[in-house]
Write a protein that holds these residues in place. Structure first.
Motif, PDB file in Angstrom:
ATOM      1  N   ASP A   1       0.834  -1.210   0.000  1.00  0.00           N
ATOM      2  CA  ASP A   1       0.000   0.000   0.000  1.00  0.00           C
ATOM      3  C   ASP A   1       0.867   1.257   0.000  1.00  0.00           C
ATOM      4  N   GLY A   2       1.922   1.242   0.795  1.00  0.00           N
ATOM      5  CA  GLY A   2       2.815   2.402   0.856  1.00  0.00           C
ATOM      6  C   GLY A   2       3.526   2.663  -0.456  1.00  0.00           C
ATOM      7  N   ALA A   3       3.958   1.608  -1.115  1.00  0.00           N
ATOM      8  CA  ALA A   3       4.622   1.766  -2.415  1.00  0.00           C
ATOM      9  C   ALA A   3       3.658   2.351  -3.437  1.00  0.00           C
ATOM     10  N   GLN A   4       2.424   1.851  -3.442  1.00  0.00           N
ATOM     11  CA  GLN A   4       1.423   2.371  -4.381  1.00  0.00           C
ATOM     12  C   GLN A   4       1.140   3.849  -4.110  1.00  0.00           C
ATOM     13  N   SER A   5       1.027   4.201  -2.842  1.00  0.00           N
ATOM     14  CA  SER A   5       0.775   5.590  -2.468  1.00  0.00           C
ATOM     15  C   SER A   5       1.922   6.494  -2.918  1.00  0.00           C
ATOM     16  N   ALA A   6       3.147   6.045  -2.740  1.00  0.00           N
ATOM     17  CA  ALA A   6       4.311   6.824  -3.154  1.00  0.00           C
ATOM     18  C   ALA A   6       4.361   6.984  -4.671  1.00  0.00           C
ATOM     19  N   ILE A   7       3.988   5.944  -5.398  1.00  0.00           N
ATOM     20  CA  ILE A   7       3.975   6.032  -6.865  1.00  0.00           C
ATOM     21  C   ILE A   7       2.889   6.997  -7.332  1.00  0.00           C
ATOM     22  N   ARG A   8       1.715   6.940  -6.706  1.00  0.00           N
ATOM     23  CA  ARG A   8       0.649   7.902  -7.063  1.00  0.00           C
ATOM     24  C   ARG A   8       1.117   9.335  -6.803  1.00  0.00           C
TER      25      ARG A   8
ATOM     26  N   ASN B   1       0.715  -4.000  -7.843  1.00  0.00           N
ATOM     27  CA  ASN B   1      -0.704  -4.239  -7.581  1.00  0.00           C
ATOM     28  C   ASN B   1      -1.054  -5.714  -7.741  1.00  0.00           C
ATOM     29  N   GLU B   2      -0.541  -6.348  -8.779  1.00  0.00           N
ATOM     30  CA  GLU B   2      -0.831  -7.765  -9.007  1.00  0.00           C
ATOM     31  C   GLU B   2      -0.301  -8.629  -7.862  1.00  0.00           C
ATOM     32  N   ILE B   3       0.931  -8.373  -7.456  1.00  0.00           N
ATOM     33  CA  ILE B   3       1.519  -9.168  -6.369  1.00  0.00           C
ATOM     34  C   ILE B   3       0.825  -8.835  -5.050  1.00  0.00           C
ATOM     35  N   GLY B   4       0.596  -7.545  -4.809  1.00  0.00           N
ATOM     36  CA  GLY B   4      -0.055  -7.120  -3.571  1.00  0.00           C
ATOM     37  C   GLY B   4      -1.463  -7.669  -3.436  1.00  0.00           C
TER      38      GLY B   4
ATOM     39  N   ALA C   1       3.616   0.234 -10.842  1.00  0.00           N
ATOM     40  CA  ALA C   1       2.412   0.172 -10.004  1.00  0.00           C
ATOM     41  C   ALA C   1       1.576  -1.060 -10.340  1.00  0.00           C
ATOM     42  N   GLN C   2       1.470  -1.389 -11.621  1.00  0.00           N
ATOM     43  CA  GLN C   2       0.684  -2.547 -12.038  1.00  0.00           C
ATOM     44  C   GLN C   2       1.291  -3.846 -11.503  1.00  0.00           C
TER      45      GLN C   2
END
Length: 132
Positions: free
Chosen positions: A30-37, A113-116, A109-110
């Motif tokens: 979640d943190g990685a996705q937030s940082a990428i956004r 997202n798939e792994i997460g 991000a994709q």
């Protein structure tokens, strides 16, 4: 505004302290996705310094969090494949920063997202099995 930020930090710290190892990994995704956004937003606004900070945060989460958490002894081939994917994601993040390329951020991000999503599904199934 400072009060809200402090409350957010306390909330995150509380969540981390009470989280299971599985939940901690989910929080890293979640943190990685937030940082990428955030990086994409800063990139779109031309804020180079903040874009770099956000990509750096995502990179730290991937390399010092997700990659470091892999147990190659117990994880075997799956851990090796995840290691390759995380290293590839790290490369995408570095290239995205250097080239100012939003498509590379999207690809990173994709993949995360798939792994997460799979990781979170495993956690839900494990929780359901324990509750049964």
């Amino acid at each position: 505004m400072r009060g809200a930020a402090a409350y957010g930090r306390v909330s995150v710290e509380s969540n981390v302290l009470s989280a299971s190892p599985h939940q901690l990994i989910s929080m890293l995704f979640d943190g990685a996705q937030s940082a990428i956004r955030a990086a994409k937003l800063h990139m779109a606004n031309g804020n180079v310094e903040e874009k770099g900070k956000s990509i750096g945060k995502a990179l730290d989460i991937v390399t010092m969090g997700l990659l470091a958490a892999l147990d190659k002894e117990k994880g075997g081939e799956l851990a090796e494949r995840l290691e390759s994917i995380y290293e590839y994601v790290a490369t995408l993040l570095l290239k995205a920063n250097a080239r100012n390329d939003e498509k590379l951020l999207d690809e990173a991000a994709q993949l995360l997202n798939e792994i997460g999503s799979a990781w979170k599904e495993i956690g839900q199934q494990a929780a359901a099995a324990q509750g049964a």
